[in-house]
Design a protein around this motif. Structure first.
Motif, PDB file in Angstrom:
ATOM      1  N   ALA A  80       0.824  -1.216   0.000  1.00 10.85           N
ATOM      2  CA  ALA A  80       0.000   0.000   0.000  1.00 10.85           C
ATOM      3  C   ALA A  80       0.858   1.265   0.000  1.00 10.85           C
ATOM      4  O   ALA A  80       0.647   2.187   0.787  1.00 10.85           O
ATOM      5  CB  ALA A  80      -0.944  -0.003   1.203  1.00 10.85           C
ATOM      6  N   ILE A  81       1.828   1.306  -0.918  1.00  7.24           N
ATOM      7  CA  ILE A  81       2.709   2.471  -1.023  1.00  7.24           C
ATOM      8  C   ILE A  81       2.064   3.499  -1.950  1.00  7.24           C
ATOM      9  O   ILE A  81       1.815   3.213  -3.119  1.00  7.24           O
ATOM     10  CB  ILE A  81       4.089   2.074  -1.584  1.00  7.24           C
ATOM     11  N   PRO A  82       1.774   4.712  -1.454  1.00 12.74           N
ATOM     12  CA  PRO A  82       1.173   5.753  -2.309  1.00 12.74           C
ATOM     13  C   PRO A  82       2.094   6.105  -3.472  1.00 12.74           C
ATOM     14  O   PRO A  82       3.322   5.997  -3.378  1.00 12.74           O
ATOM     15  CB  PRO A  82       1.005   6.942  -1.355  1.00 12.74           C
ATOM     16  N   ALA A  83       1.502   6.558  -4.574  1.00 15.79           N
ATOM     17  CA  ALA A  83       2.263   6.857  -5.785  1.00 15.79           C
ATOM     18  C   ALA A  83       3.344   7.911  -5.548  1.00 15.79           C
ATOM     19  O   ALA A  83       4.404   7.871  -6.168  1.00 15.79           O
ATOM     20  CB  ALA A  83       1.312   7.308  -6.888  1.00 15.79           C
ATOM     21  N   LYS A  84       3.080   8.870  -4.647  1.00 11.10           N
ATOM     22  CA  LYS A  84       4.047   9.950  -4.465  1.00 11.10           C
ATOM     23  C   LYS A  84       5.337   9.485  -3.804  1.00 11.10           C
ATOM     24  O   LYS A  84       6.355  10.192  -3.868  1.00 11.10           O
ATOM     25  CB  LYS A  84       3.429  11.093  -3.649  1.00 11.10           C
ATOM     26  N   ARG A 120      10.723   7.593  -5.308  1.00 10.64           N
ATOM     27  CA  ARG A 120      11.931   7.614  -4.484  1.00 10.64           C
ATOM     28  C   ARG A 120      12.407   6.182  -4.194  1.00 10.64           C
ATOM     29  O   ARG A 120      13.610   5.905  -4.238  1.00 10.64           O
ATOM     30  CB  ARG A 120      11.675   8.360  -3.165  1.00 10.64           C
ATOM     31  N   ALA A 121      11.453   5.288  -3.905  1.00 13.26           N
ATOM     32  CA  ALA A 121      11.827   3.893  -3.670  1.00 13.26           C
ATOM     33  C   ALA A 121      12.445   3.281  -4.923  1.00 13.26           C
ATOM     34  O   ALA A 121      13.443   2.548  -4.855  1.00 13.26           O
ATOM     35  CB  ALA A 121      10.602   3.088  -3.230  1.00 13.26           C
ATOM     36  N   LEU A 122      11.859   3.587  -6.083  1.00 13.16           N
ATOM     37  CA  LEU A 122      12.402   3.080  -7.343  1.00 13.16           C
ATOM     38  C   LEU A 122      13.805   3.628  -7.603  1.00 13.16           C
ATOM     39  O   LEU A 122      14.684   2.899  -8.074  1.00 13.16           O
ATOM     40  CB  LEU A 122      11.482   3.466  -8.506  1.00 13.16           C
ATOM     41  N   LEU A 123      14.016   4.895  -7.286  1.00 13.89           N
ATOM     42  CA  LEU A 123      15.309   5.515  -7.543  1.00 13.89           C
ATOM     43  C   LEU A 123      16.408   4.867  -6.701  1.00 13.89           C
ATOM     44  O   LEU A 123      17.476   4.525  -7.208  1.00 13.89           O
ATOM     45  CB  LEU A 123      15.237   7.017  -7.262  1.00 13.89           C
ATOM     46  N   TRP A 124      16.144   4.664  -5.405  1.00 11.40           N
ATOM     47  CA  TRP A 124      17.140   4.006  -4.567  1.00 11.40           C
ATOM     48  C   TRP A 124      17.287   2.536  -4.960  1.00 11.40           C
ATOM     49  O   TRP A 124      18.368   1.954  -4.823  1.00 11.40           O
ATOM     50  CB  TRP A 124      16.772   4.135  -3.090  1.00 11.40           C
ATOM     51  N   LYS A 128       3.798  -0.266  11.204  1.00 19.04           N
ATOM     52  CA  LYS A 128       2.623  -0.630  10.416  1.00 19.04           C
ATOM     53  C   LYS A 128       2.185   0.495   9.487  1.00 19.04           C
ATOM     54  O   LYS A 128       1.355   0.277   8.610  1.00 19.04           O
ATOM     55  CB  LYS A 128       1.456  -0.991  11.351  1.00 19.04           C
ATOM     56  N   GLU A 129       2.745   1.680   9.682  1.00 17.80           N
ATOM     57  CA  GLU A 129       2.365   2.811   8.841  1.00 17.80           C
ATOM     58  C   GLU A 129       3.609   3.423   8.209  1.00 17.80           C
ATOM     59  O   GLU A 129       4.728   3.243   8.686  1.00 17.80           O
ATOM     60  CB  GLU A 129       1.623   3.877   9.654  1.00 17.80           C
ATOM     61  N   LEU A 130       3.377   4.125   7.109  1.00 16.59           N
ATOM     62  CA  LEU A 130       4.459   4.839   6.445  1.00 16.59           C
ATOM     63  C   LEU A 130       4.835   6.088   7.239  1.00 16.59           C
ATOM     64  O   LEU A 130       4.006   6.644   7.970  1.00 16.59           O
ATOM     65  CB  LEU A 130       4.035   5.256   5.044  1.00 16.59           C
ATOM     66  N   HIS A 131       6.073   6.513   7.092  1.00 16.48           N
ATOM     67  CA  HIS A 131       6.542   7.771   7.678  1.00 16.48           C
ATOM     68  C   HIS A 131       7.135   8.606   6.549  1.00 16.48           C
ATOM     69  O   HIS A 131       8.356   8.697   6.400  1.00 16.48           O
ATOM     70  CB  HIS A 131       7.578   7.495   8.777  1.00 16.48           C
ATOM     71  N   ASP A 132       6.249   9.153   5.744  1.00 16.76           N
ATOM     72  CA  ASP A 132       6.648   9.903   4.550  1.00 16.76           C
ATOM     73  C   ASP A 132       7.557   9.036   3.684  1.00 16.76           C
ATOM     74  O   ASP A 132       7.253   7.886   3.438  1.00 16.76           O
ATOM     75  CB  ASP A 132       7.311  11.223   4.947  1.00 16.76           C
ATOM     76  N   GLN A 133       8.713   9.606   3.247  1.00 14.50           N
ATOM     77  CA  GLN A 133       9.587   8.876   2.345  1.00 14.50           C
ATOM     78  C   GLN A 133      10.687   8.111   3.085  1.00 14.50           C
ATOM     79  O   GLN A 133      11.588   7.558   2.462  1.00 14.50           O
ATOM     80  CB  GLN A 133      10.244   9.845   1.342  1.00 14.50           C
ATOM     81  N   HIS A 134      10.603   8.033   4.413  1.00 14.98           N
ATOM     82  CA  HIS A 134      11.688   7.440   5.202  1.00 14.98           C
ATOM     83  C   HIS A 134      11.641   5.910   5.160  1.00 14.98           C
ATOM     84  O   HIS A 134      10.579   5.306   5.227  1.00 14.98           O
ATOM     85  CB  HIS A 134      11.604   7.919   6.651  1.00 14.98           C
ATOM     86  N   PHE A 135      12.845   5.323   5.087  1.00 15.21           N
ATOM     87  CA  PHE A 135      12.966   3.872   5.143  1.00 15.21           C
ATOM     88  C   PHE A 135      13.116   3.386   6.586  1.00 15.21           C
ATOM     89  O   PHE A 135      12.722   2.265   6.909  1.00 15.21           O
ATOM     90  CB  PHE A 135      14.170   3.400   4.322  1.00 15.21           C
ATOM     91  N   PHE A 136      13.699   4.234   7.441  1.00 18.08           N
ATOM     92  CA  PHE A 136      13.862   3.904   8.860  1.00 18.08           C
ATOM     93  C   PHE A 136      13.450   5.113   9.701  1.00 18.08           C
ATOM     94  O   PHE A 136      13.683   6.258   9.303  1.00 18.08           O
ATOM     95  CB  PHE A 136      15.313   3.528   9.175  1.00 18.08           C
TER      96      PHE A 136
END
Length: 357
Positions: free
Chosen positions: A110-114, A118-122, A190-198
């Motif tokens: 459930a990763i939002p498009a926005k 960034r995930a693809l780039l890394w 369980k939830e996203l924290h903006d664009q952060h991985f950790f």
């Protein structure tokens, strides 16, 4: 200065440094300027950026021709340029299947498009390193043991035949052993924290802040694992075209660089390319078979590179146009991972030993 003109894996060092500089510059431009802020990429922007990367890859092939011609002669320069284009088109076509898998991964977590870009780039940065290692090892093995090419060729033929008769099998993300291992041994939010991985989250027992991975990090891990699986097909396919390490690596990376841009244009219509896999299967069979044809039927002579490029491009183009024609008017199917607007990380509860917070 002599160091710059010294050969490394059969190509002058300055060739390698120039290519790495181009890749680093494009990555910095993409991450630091074009997409400094996380936002959803539209289809129009995706197509324009994809056209830019494809155009750049084609121009790079022209540069390869002139530089190789200057050092090896016109015939060798043309030969290597044609092999570069053949390898590039194969990798680019194989990446369409990769787009479908990436779509399933983002949907599952459930990763939002926005945040996807960034995930693809890394992910691309990791792929550049991993592909480099795989190609370096492969080049060393092929240089020492030429007969390994026959194993690659046989593998491609068998893989192509299996692709022709294999059904559609969705990727088992939930059963991925690496994801299960991470969920058991790492804290995962369980939830996203903006664009952060950790991120830092309070420990349930002590209340102290501890580091935890986010669902975006898990998605990044699975994307890179999926690329390793795809590399098992694509890397041997390129070695079957040429053993020039520079051509093998640059054709792979130039095709992959534009994948993140192409993803947003193809993700919405990837179901329209359903029959492309059969064309790719035939390409793998052809690439593998021509190794045996060149060494045994042509008495070690070279398979004409222009014919190889023509057959490869013809099969891929035929697969694309037939898919678009055959699937015209068909609605987008409901993918197995698309079960509604679940919150990010919700499916982590299903994994045994989960330490989600």
């Amino acid at each position: 200065m002599e160091f710059l003109f010294a050969d490394w894996l059969g190509t002058p060092v300055w060739f390698w440094l120039s290519f790495i500089g181009v890749v680093a510059g494009l990555t910095a431009l993409d991450l630091g300027i074009l997409h400094k802020e996380d936002r959803e990429m539209g289809i129009a922007e995706s197509l324009k950026l994809s056209a830019f990367y494809i155009g750049l890859a084609l121009l790079f092939g022209v540069w390869v021709y002139f530089q190789k011609t200057a050092s090896l002669g016109a015939e060798a320069g043309a030969d290597l340029a044609l092999k570069y284009y053949t390898a590039f088109f194969i990798e680019k076509a194989l990446s369409i299947d990769n787009v479908f898998v990436i779509s399933l991964i983002f949907t599952y977590f459930a990763i939002p498009a926005k945040y996807q870009y960034r995930a693809l780039l890394w992910g691309i940065v990791a792929v550049i390193i991993l592909r480099g290692i795989m190609i370096g090892v492969g080049a060393a093995v092929v240089q020492q043991y030429h007969w390994v090419l026959y194993i690659f060729a046989a593998f491609l033929v068998v893989t192509g035949i299996k692709m022709l008769f294999a059904g559609d099998k969705p990727m088992d993300i939930e059963g991925n052993p690496v994801i299960r291992f991470i969920s058991r041994h790492m804290r995962v939010t369980k939830e996203l924290h903006d664009q952060h991985f950790f991120v830092k989250v309070p420990d349930e027992k002590t209340g102290k802040l501890v580091r935890a991975a986010t669902p975006l990090f898990l998605a990044l891990v699975v994307i890179n694992l999926a690329d390793l699986v795809f590399a098992v097909d694509s890397v041997p396919a390129v070695f079957a075209i040429t053993t020039d390490t520079f051509i093998v690596y640059t054709s792979n990376i130039m095709a992959i660089l534009g994948l993140r841009a192409l993803y947003f244009a193809l993700a919405a219509m990837v179901h329209r390319f359903h029959y492309l896999k059969y064309a790719l299967a035939l390409v793998l069979v052809f690439i593998g078979a021509k190794i045996f044809v060149a060494d045994f039927l042509l008495d070690g002579g070279k398979f004409p590179p222009l014919l190889s490029l023509g057959v490869t491009a013809g099969l891929i183009a035929g697969g694309v146009f037939y898919s678009l024609w055959k699937t015209r008017g068909q609605p987008e199917p409901n993918w197995p991972a698309d079960k509604g607007p679940e919150p990010a990380g919700a499916r982590l509860d299903q994994l045994p030993g989960d330490r989600a917070h």
